[in-house]
Design an enzyme around this catalytic site. Structure first.
Site, PDB file in Angstrom:
ATOM      1  N   ASN A  25     -11.283   0.864  14.176  1.00  0.00           N
ATOM      2  CA  ASN A  25     -10.059   1.621  14.042  1.00  0.00           C
ATOM      3  C   ASN A  25     -10.223   3.159  14.415  1.00  0.00           C
ATOM      4  OD1 ASN A  25     -10.719   3.244  11.643  1.00  0.00           O
ATOM      5  ND2 ASN A  25     -11.162   1.488  10.886  1.00  0.00           N
ATOM      6  N   LYS A  66     -23.999 -11.627  24.748  1.00  0.00           N
ATOM      7  CA  LYS A  66     -22.768 -11.221  25.061  1.00  0.00           C
ATOM      8  C   LYS A  66     -21.967 -12.441  25.425  1.00  0.00           C
ATOM      9  CE  LYS A  66     -20.347  -8.517  28.657  1.00  0.00           C
ATOM     10  NZ  LYS A  66     -20.580  -8.036  30.068  1.00  0.00           N
ATOM     11  N   PHE A  98      -9.078   6.417  -1.137  1.00  0.00           N
ATOM     12  CA  PHE A  98      -8.219   6.941  -0.156  1.00  0.00           C
ATOM     13  C   PHE A  98      -7.182   5.696   0.120  1.00  0.00           C
ATOM     14  CE2 PHE A  98      -9.035  11.201   1.255  1.00  0.00           C
ATOM     15  CZ  PHE A  98      -9.909  11.603   0.389  1.00  0.00           C
ATOM     16  N   LYS A 152      -3.332  -0.195  -5.503  1.00  0.00           N
ATOM     17  CA  LYS A 152      -4.665   0.077  -5.280  1.00  0.00           C
ATOM     18  C   LYS A 152      -5.466   0.763  -6.406  1.00  0.00           C
ATOM     19  CE  LYS A 152      -4.416  -0.540  -0.142  1.00  0.00           C
ATOM     20  NZ  LYS A 152      -4.272   0.009   1.038  1.00  0.00           N
ATOM     21  N   LYS A 205      -8.026  -1.628  -8.114  1.00  0.00           N
ATOM     22  CA  LYS A 205      -9.607  -1.122  -7.822  1.00  0.00           C
ATOM     23  C   LYS A 205     -10.216  -0.246  -9.022  1.00  0.00           C
ATOM     24  CE  LYS A 205      -8.796  -1.501  -2.851  1.00  0.00           C
ATOM     25  NZ  LYS A 205      -9.403  -1.355  -1.586  1.00  0.00           N
TER      26      LYS A 205
HETATM   27  O1  PMT Z   1     -11.236   9.878   9.803  1.00  0.00           O
HETATM   28  P1  PMT Z   1     -10.113  10.530  10.124  1.00  0.00           P
HETATM   29  O2  PMT Z   1      -9.542  10.574  11.459  1.00  0.00           O
HETATM   30  O3  PMT Z   1     -10.020  11.987   9.471  1.00  0.00           O
HETATM   31  O4  PMT Z   1      -8.933   9.833   9.160  1.00  0.00           O
HETATM   32  C1  PMT Z   1      -8.927  10.014   7.784  1.00  0.00           C
HETATM   33  C2  PMT Z   1      -8.511   8.659   7.350  1.00  0.00           C
HETATM   34  C3  PMT Z   1      -6.929   8.376   7.655  1.00  0.00           C
HETATM   35  C4  PMT Z   1      -9.228   7.462   7.740  1.00  0.00           C
HETATM   36  C5  PMT Z   1      -8.424   8.707   5.646  1.00  0.00           C
HETATM   37  O5  PMT Z   1      -7.582   9.720   5.320  1.00  0.00           O
HETATM   38  C6  PMT Z   1      -8.109   7.495   4.839  1.00  0.00           C
HETATM   39  O6  PMT Z   1      -6.904   7.218   4.664  1.00  0.00           O
HETATM   40  N1  PMT Z   1      -8.840   6.781   4.571  1.00  0.00           N
HETATM   41  C7  PMT Z   1      -8.865   5.300   3.947  1.00  0.00           C
HETATM   42  C8  PMT Z   1      -8.794   4.254   4.793  1.00  0.00           C
HETATM   43  C9  PMT Z   1      -8.613   3.002   4.432  1.00  0.00           C
HETATM   44  O7  PMT Z   1      -9.410   2.103   4.751  1.00  0.00           O
HETATM   45  O8  PMT Z   1      -7.484   2.895   3.799  1.00  0.00           O
HETATM   46  P2  PMT Z   1      -7.055   1.313   2.800  1.00  0.00           P
HETATM   47  O9  PMT Z   1      -5.965   1.589   2.139  1.00  0.00           O
HETATM   48  O10 PMT Z   1      -7.265   0.341   4.071  1.00  0.00           O
HETATM   49  O11 PMT Z   1      -8.324   1.094   1.733  1.00  0.00           O
HETATM   50  C10 PMT Z   1      -8.037   1.600   0.535  1.00  0.00           C
HETATM   51  C11 PMT Z   1      -9.581   2.172  -0.103  1.00  0.00           C
HETATM   52  O12 PMT Z   1     -10.459   1.238  -0.301  1.00  0.00           O
HETATM   53  C12 PMT Z   1     -10.101   3.226   0.870  1.00  0.00           C
HETATM   54  O13 PMT Z   1     -10.806   4.420  -0.092  1.00  0.00           O
HETATM   55  C13 PMT Z   1     -11.343   2.205   1.559  1.00  0.00           C
HETATM   56  O14 PMT Z   1     -12.557   3.147   1.867  1.00  0.00           O
HETATM   57  C14 PMT Z   1     -11.651   1.381   0.591  1.00  0.00           C
HETATM   58  N2  PMT Z   1     -11.936  -0.089   1.044  1.00  0.00           N
HETATM   59  C15 PMT Z   1     -11.231  -0.757   2.067  1.00  0.00           C
HETATM   60  C16 PMT Z   1     -11.748  -1.974   2.369  1.00  0.00           C
HETATM   61  C17 PMT Z   1     -12.810  -2.393   2.112  1.00  0.00           C
HETATM   62  N3  PMT Z   1     -13.421  -3.585   2.478  1.00  0.00           N
HETATM   63  N4  PMT Z   1     -13.720  -1.576   1.365  1.00  0.00           N
HETATM   64  C18 PMT Z   1     -13.073  -0.301   0.856  1.00  0.00           C
HETATM   65  O15 PMT Z   1     -14.155   0.411   0.125  1.00  0.00           O
END
Ligand code: PMT
Length: 402
Positions: free
Chosen positions: A215, A294, A328, A342, A346
């Protein structure tokens, strides 16, 4: 908290533009010098009509820059880049309507505008101009637009102006300008003795050794959080996916590639940490059978089977003892509803949600904005600002409540 010596050794680039208040640049330079700052001055051609560069050169103890093509003994250095990199902060005082409007439009046609464009440090404008110019809707719109992009403004004051008019547009008091810049460097130390775990950047889910699903996360948001925590005295573990940015000095850095690698490292570090900022963009799905070699393009259609990755944050929510969890959420619609879901599912203490469909927020941008929700039902809107200042704002809000 004492403000003394906040400017000691700090590198300030002062941009001086062509207005009558340019004479006050001498006082500004002198004040910064007395506070122990290093100061380099960049003047526009018009500013040269108002104040002699020799004055500013003498007071600053450095050459004054005003011509992109000025010949210097260190001619191999490109001034606008070296000044842009040198600056801990850039102050434009006085800032005319012209420089504000040029920067808003991305025009870089002289030394000062190119330095402003090239710097990644904070840029602060202290406008000074005639009231009618300041109130002109075009100028106001330009100021608003720059503010939204993370540029800062020290408001001008009302008073009798050089043209004899009375109104807003007088350069802010030199004392107030110096205080504003000092505050930027106040090391709060309010995270001293805290162990912080930050995750940043993307993960990669490999299809074969040379192809992966990922991503656009640049790591900027997470690295800004890590840097802010270091500045405030915390010990910081930073678990980072692949990024192209320089890690903040002083962090314990662990590079990972995949969500599973991040899971393992985070679980290892979690028991000894006090606060987690989970800003990494973790892949929700990985490839079920990653090819060892590959893959050759022998078929017209290729199907990939994806399987759920472990949800790291959810597992932290399950395991947490006294730790504070700040999640986040990256959303493109129903952002509040999904973020709150979330937060509760969580078992988080806080969640910061950003709208990643915006150009000026979320993935890769230098600026960001969003809403911080608490598990006690509070909702704090954080306006658009650069990620460095936003990181401090998020931390401020979290620390206030724990
Ligand atoms: O890195 P930049 O370019 O500065 O961009 C910043 C950002 C947009 C990445 C950041 O601000 C942000 O939003 N981060 C969270 C991205 C994300 O994975 O969001 P989510 O809504 O899919 O996940 C929710 C939370 O669960 C997040 O804290 C994520 O780290 C966590 N997660 C998600 C999936 C997973 N398998 N394990 C996790 O821990």
């Amino acid at each position: 908290m004492s403000n003394s010596n906040q400017l000691q050794g700090k590198r300030v680039v002062l941009g001086v533009t062509g207005g009558i208040a340019a004479y006050k640049a001498a006082d500004i330079v002198s004040r910064f010098k007395k506070e122990g700052a290093q100061i380099k001055v960049v003047m526009t051609k018009n500013a040269l009509h108002f104040i002699n560069p020799l004055t500013l050169e003498t007071l600053s103890g450095n050459p004054v820059y005003y011509d992109t093509f000025q010949h210097r003994s260190n001619a191999w250095e490109i001034d606008h880049i070296s000044l842009a990199k040198w600056a801990d902060v850039m102050l434009i005082a006085p800032a005319t309507a012209n420089i504000i409007s040029k920067v808003r439009c991305g025009i870089a046609d002289d030394l000062l505008s190119t330095v402003i464009m090239a710097t990644t440090s904070r840029v602060i404008f202290a406008p000074a101009m005639n009231t009618n110019m300041l109130n002109n809707p075009i100028v106001q719109e330009n100021i608003k637009c720059l503010r939204n992009k993370g540029y800062e403004f020290i408001a001008s004051e009302a008073g009798v102006l050089a043209c004899g008019d009375f109104g807003d547009g007088k350069l802010a008091k030199v004392d107030d300008i110096v205080e504003y810049i000092k505050k930027i460097f106040i090391r709060k130390n309010d995270m001293r003795s805290l162990n912080v775990l930050v995750t940043a950047g993307p993960t990669r889910e490999y299809i074969d050794p040379v192809r992966y699903i990922s991503n656009p996360s640049s790591g900027k948001m997470g690295y800004s959080i890590a840097k802010a925590c270091i500045e405030r005295g915390a010990a910081v573990d930073l678990v980072s996916g692949p990024t192209y940015i320089t890690p903040p000095t002083g962090v314990n850095l662990y590079y990972i590639d995949t969500a599973t690698e991040m899971y393992n490292k985070v679980m290892e570090l979690f028991p000894s940490c006090d606060i987690v900022f989970k800003s990494a963009a973790v892949g929700d799905y990985g490839v079920e059978n990653r090819a060892e070699q590959k893959i050759k393009k022998t078929q017209d259609v290729m199907e990939l089977k994806l399987v759920r990755n472990p949800d790291i944050l959810q597992e932290l929510g399950r395991r947490k003892q006294n730790q504070i969890l700040v999640g986040f959420a990256a959303e493109t619609r129903n952002i509040e509803e999904y973020a709150l879901k979330k937060l509760h599912e969580k078992n988080l203490d806080f969640i910061f949600v950003n709208d990643v469909s915006r150009q000026d927020a979320g993935f890769s941008s230098d600026t960001n904005t969003g809403i911080l929700f608490t598990n006690t039902g509070e909702r704090v809107v954080l306006p658009i600002q650069n990620k460095t200042t936003l990181a401090h704002s998020i931390i401020d809000e979290v620390l206030k409540r724990i």
